[in-house]
Design a protein around this motif. Structure first.
Motif, PDB file in Angstrom:
ATOM      1  N   GLY A  69       0.896  -1.138  -0.013  1.00 19.31           N
ATOM      2  CA  GLY A  69       0.028  -0.053  -0.020  1.00 19.31           C
ATOM      3  C   GLY A  69       0.945   1.047  -0.052  1.00 19.31           C
ATOM      4  O   GLY A  69       0.650   2.339  -0.634  1.00 19.31           O
ATOM      5  N   LEU A  70       1.940   1.541   0.674  1.00 17.13           N
ATOM      6  CA  LEU A  70       2.704   2.437   0.797  1.00 17.13           C
ATOM      7  C   LEU A  70       3.763   2.778  -0.488  1.00 17.13           C
ATOM      8  O   LEU A  70       3.722   3.697  -0.918  1.00 17.13           O
ATOM      9  N   ILE A  71       3.749   1.560  -1.167  1.00 15.82           N
ATOM     10  CA  ILE A  71       4.694   1.776  -2.552  1.00 15.82           C
ATOM     11  C   ILE A  71       3.708   2.242  -3.544  1.00 15.82           C
ATOM     12  O   ILE A  71       4.049   3.128  -4.238  1.00 15.82           O
ATOM     13  N   ARG A  72       2.288   2.109  -3.525  1.00 15.78           N
ATOM     14  CA  ARG A  72       1.329   2.595  -4.445  1.00 15.78           C
ATOM     15  C   ARG A  72       0.950   3.825  -3.884  1.00 15.78           C
ATOM     16  O   ARG A  72       0.816   4.777  -4.673  1.00 15.78           O
ATOM     17  N   LYS A  73       0.846   4.300  -2.752  1.00  9.71           N
ATOM     18  CA  LYS A  73       0.437   5.504  -2.287  1.00  9.71           C
ATOM     19  C   LYS A  73       1.478   6.534  -2.563  1.00  9.71           C
ATOM     20  O   LYS A  73       1.213   7.718  -2.959  1.00  9.71           O
ATOM     21  N   TRP A 112       9.528   2.528 -13.055  1.00  5.99           N
ATOM     22  CA  TRP A 112       9.297   0.848 -13.061  1.00  5.99           C
ATOM     23  C   TRP A 112      10.062   0.303 -11.900  1.00  5.99           C
ATOM     24  O   TRP A 112       9.546  -0.919 -11.627  1.00  5.99           O
ATOM     25  N   THR A 113      11.067   0.953 -11.373  1.00  8.64           N
ATOM     26  CA  THR A 113      11.780  -0.042 -10.465  1.00  8.64           C
ATOM     27  C   THR A 113      11.918   0.820  -8.983  1.00  8.64           C
ATOM     28  O   THR A 113      11.610   1.948  -9.211  1.00  8.64           O
ATOM     29  N   LEU A 173      12.646  -6.339  -0.789  1.00 10.58           N
ATOM     30  CA  LEU A 173      11.068  -6.471  -0.799  1.00 10.58           C
ATOM     31  C   LEU A 173      10.507  -5.368  -1.368  1.00 10.58           C
ATOM     32  O   LEU A 173       9.694  -5.725  -2.391  1.00 10.58           O
ATOM     33  N   CYS A 174      10.907  -4.163  -1.170  1.00 13.07           N
ATOM     34  CA  CYS A 174      10.408  -3.140  -1.923  1.00 13.07           C
ATOM     35  C   CYS A 174      10.795  -3.312  -3.685  1.00 13.07           C
ATOM     36  O   CYS A 174       9.896  -3.180  -4.400  1.00 13.07           O
ATOM     37  N   ARG A 175      11.870  -3.783  -4.062  1.00 14.03           N
ATOM     38  CA  ARG A 175      12.437  -3.878  -5.201  1.00 14.03           C
ATOM     39  C   ARG A 175      11.394  -4.985  -5.910  1.00 14.03           C
ATOM     40  O   ARG A 175      11.094  -4.868  -7.090  1.00 14.03           O
ATOM     41  N   VAL A 176      11.206  -6.139  -5.417  1.00 15.07           N
ATOM     42  CA  VAL A 176      10.330  -6.869  -5.791  1.00 15.07           C
ATOM     43  C   VAL A 176       8.852  -6.647  -5.842  1.00 15.07           C
ATOM     44  O   VAL A 176       8.183  -6.639  -6.803  1.00 15.07           O
ATOM     45  N   ARG A 177       8.398  -5.754  -4.923  1.00 15.82           N
ATOM     46  CA  ARG A 177       6.998  -5.351  -4.873  1.00 15.82           C
ATOM     47  C   ARG A 177       6.689  -4.334  -5.853  1.00 15.82           C
ATOM     48  O   ARG A 177       5.843  -4.310  -6.671  1.00 15.82           O
ATOM     49  N   VAL A 178       7.729  -3.340  -6.383  1.00 16.15           N
ATOM     50  CA  VAL A 178       7.535  -2.175  -7.563  1.00 16.15           C
ATOM     51  C   VAL A 178       7.319  -3.046  -8.551  1.00 16.15           C
ATOM     52  O   VAL A 178       6.497  -2.798  -9.540  1.00 16.15           O
TER      53      VAL A 178
END
Length: 216
Positions: free
Chosen positions: A21-25, A42-43, A89-94
């Protein structure tokens, strides 16, 4: 390794959902690349190229990390390891966020026309630009230029080739899953931590013609 900052006030969601949710926000949209030109974020690395509009953090990558640690605390003695894992985790999530966005666009476009499609079918279905443009992902918001750039990439020959190779790898059992589906250590060893697409598109992007031939 991640512990809730205040055990008496547990969030209603697990850390993985909060992080997504934070990555999208805080998705920064189109960013300026150090190598010149502009591209969609993209990354996870691209988040570090975007300034924080609030001015409280150096960039949007730092903002996501700080926001995450408001909900959790690092395990004592493992602070550095926690940060390393969080960034991985953020790298994979994005990357996964954009992948799922295209799949959802396909699903939504067909659902609006009363055509049911499985997720597997959506993954293998490539649409025309005018079709994608009717179903922007929520995290893009009103940033039409950003979504247009995403659609240009999704409809490029390079993307079609990468999608076909990924499908073949998945069918052959060569697909590497993300953390949470296997141990993180072997995952890190297998994938490394390099972000790749830094110079794919330059600004300005060409206009995309919709079905009737009008510029979108």
């Amino acid at each position: 390794m991640f512990k809730y900052g205040d055990p008496r006030r547990l969030p209603t969601r697990e850390y993985s959902n909060i992080l997504g949710g934070l990555i999208r926000k805080h998705f920064p949209g189109i960013v300026n690349l150090p190598s010149g030109g502009r591209d969609v974020a993209w990354t996870w690395k691209h988040y570090s190229y975007a300034e924080d509009p609030s001015g409280k953090c150096a960039n949007m990558q730092e903002r996501v990390v700080r926001h995450f640690w408001k909900y959790f605390t690092r395990a004592e003695g493992k602070e550095i390891a926690c940060d390393v894992i969080l960034h991985e985790l953020c790298r994979v999530r994005v990357t996964g966020m954009h992948y799922e966005a295209r799949v959802q666009c396909v699903r939504d476009w067909h659902a609006e026309r009363k055509v049911w499609m499985s997720k597997a079918d959506c993954r293998d279905t490539l649409m025309a630009p005018w079709q994608y443009l009717q179903n922007p992902p929520q995290y893009v918001g009103e940033d039409k230029a950003c979504f247009l750039a995403m659609v240009i990439w999704w409809t490029s020959p390079e993307y079609a080739l990468s999608t076909r190779r990924a499908s073949e790898a998945f069918r052959d059992g060569r697909w590497i899953t993300c953390p949470g589906q296997q141990e993180l250590g072997p995952y890190l060893a297998a994938r490394g931590s390099e972000d790749r697409r830094d110079t794919k598109l330059v600004w300005p992007f060409p206009k995309v013609q919709d079905q009737e031939g009008a510029a979108s």
